[in-house]
Write an enzyme that holds these catalytic residues in place. Structure first.
Site, PDB file in Angstrom:
ATOM      1  N   HIS A  46     -12.343  34.243 -27.203  1.00 11.96           N
ATOM      2  CA  HIS A  46     -13.420  34.662 -27.824  1.00 11.96           C
ATOM      3  C   HIS A  46     -13.515  34.404 -29.303  1.00 11.96           C
ATOM      4  CE1 HIS A  46     -14.948  37.917 -24.563  1.00 11.96           C
ATOM      5  NE2 HIS A  46     -14.710  36.634 -24.125  1.00 11.96           N
ATOM      6  N   ASP A  49     -17.613  31.210 -21.742  1.00 12.89           N
ATOM      7  CA  ASP A  49     -17.774  30.490 -23.164  1.00 12.89           C
ATOM      8  C   ASP A  49     -19.172  30.741 -23.508  1.00 12.89           C
ATOM      9  OD1 ASP A  49     -14.953  29.226 -23.108  1.00 12.89           O
ATOM     10  OD2 ASP A  49     -15.732  27.861 -21.736  1.00 12.89           O
TER      11      ASP A  49
END
Length: 423
Positions: A41, A13
């Site tokens: 993503h 992340d």
């Protein structure tokens, strides 16, 4: 050689999707090399906001060929849904290809993932329950079904018959669950084969040709180095290697072909799921950062755990990836903090250490040793030149560079492409 690996330097992340989207405009190929749809993503561009789980982030550039490599495990339903959503929003997906060597995530993997997590009780690993771990288990136990098998009906049926005999024994006798129907899963796989046939390619040959023609290739990593099954917080990690070295295996090239490794770091730390996190903030500061940054998992929606930047872990990540440069994301989130801490060492059993312990039990006992730096308490979101950043922000970046042993080539101060400052 023209191959650049883009990898996460923390627990995932970090903003790799934005970085890949940003760099893909100058690339010929973007290749995913590990993980599955457990990684998310987020990309924001003039077409809007997109949350990609399996298709490479270079898909928004029509001239870029996007490949899902052999190191990825693929749930065809997720791929088809994601592909169709992109098409509905005007994105051209004709250059998206899947390696015929990639393994499939099948319904029994998802079922077993959930059953195994439930059985662990309060010792659960915090998986996304998307079947990724069980799919990788089958890959290495030589029980996996590969994407290319979908195009060979007789061979596919033979493989499924053998595998389901084993899986149904586990489902019925260990978990007291209903067995999986061979006919149903076979029919599902045949439908997937017809749907995916235009996308399935022998991609190692495509990549080999691209390298020989000096094409620019981005290896797009998923998750982060600290989740690696060998070097991360085992067993609280992922099932495939998110390291740059894993990229070579995950797309089918030799290490000498990789010319650069770019690590992506947030200006602070986040983590989803279980496992030790020495700098975790369980106070109001953590809540402030989470709310300001909207830190909730792209895949799970779970609130991410928040912590100060861990330079011990960052230095280790640089080492095991062989990072040649790095990018810091989300610096703008720190705009609201009057003081910022960086973890420069750990205290373990009364001793100061500057290495990342291999044992998760030991890491859980580590207390962070902090160096406090002043904040800048002004917005950086509109800054477009590195020299125009507040002095305190530049000092913060510089100190992290010193501690991790890697220079930042750029800093991101927002989600859009324009909010990237090159040094």
């Amino acid at each position: 050689m023209p191959v650049t690996a883009i990898v996460g330097g923390q627990w995932g992340d970090e903003g790799k999707g934005k970085v890949v989207d940003m760099l893909a405009q100058e690339a010929d190929y973007v290749v995913r090399f590990s993980g599955g749809d457990n990684a998310g993503h987020t990309v924001i561009n003039p077409m809007g906001e997109f949350k990609l789980h399996i298709i490479p982030s270079g898909v928004f550039y029509p001239g870029v060929k996007c490949i899902i490599g052999n190191g990825v495990v693929i749930n065809p339903d997720v791929f088809i849904r994601e592909r169709n959503e992109l098409i509905s929003r005007g994105v051209d997906v004709k250059n998206v290809f899947i390696s015929d060597r990639a393994h499939l995530v099948l319904p029994y993997h998802i079922l077993l993932d959930g059953l195994e997590e439930e059985a662990r009780g309060n010792k659960s690993l915090g998986t996304t329950r998307r079947g990724i771990g069980p799919a990788f288990v089958d890959k290495y136990a030589r029980m996996g079904i590969r994407v290319g098998d979908l195009l060979l009906p007789e061979y596919l049926h033979e493989r499924l018959e053998y595998v389901l005999e084993c899986k149904n024994q586990i489902l019925t006798k260990v978990y007291d669950a209903a067995p999986i129907s061979l006919d149903e899963i076979y029919e599902t796989c045949l439908k997937w084969g017809k749907e995916l046939a235009p996308n399935i390619k022998e991609t190692t040959h495509i990549i080999e040709e691209a390298i020989s023609q000096d094409k620019k290739i981005i290896m797009e990593g998923a998750q982060g180095a600290l989740l690696d099954p060998d070097f991360g917080t085992y067993p609280y990690g992922t099932s495939s290697s998110p390291l740059a070295a894993g990229g070579c295996l995950g797309i089918g090239i030799g290490p000498a072909s990789v010319s650069a490794t770019l690590g992506v770091f947030k200006a602070y730390s986040t983590r989803v799921g279980g496992g030790p996190m020495p700098t975790e903030l369980l106070d109001k500061t953590g809540d402030i950062i989470r709310d300001e940054a909207h830190e909730y998992g792209t895949t799970t929606g779970r609130p991410r755990r928040i912590g100060w930047f861990d330079a011990v872990a960052g230095r280790f990540s640089c080492q095991i990836n062989g990072m040649t440069t790095a990018i810091m994301t989300r610096l703008d989130i720190m705009d609201i903090l009057p003081a910022i801490s960086i973890c420069t060492a750990y205290e373990l059993n009364g001793k100061i250490i500057k290495y990342f312990p291999a044992n998760s039990g030991e890491l859980a006992k580590c207390k962070p040793v902090y160096e406090e730096m002043p904040g800048w308490l002004c917005s950086t979101k509109e800054v477009r030149c590195y020299d125009d950043l507040p002095l305190a922000a530049k000092n913060y970046i510089c100190r992290i560079e010193e501690l991790i042993g890697c220079q930042m080539s750029a800093v991101c101060i927002g989600p859009s492409r324009e909010q990237t400052i090159y040094k």
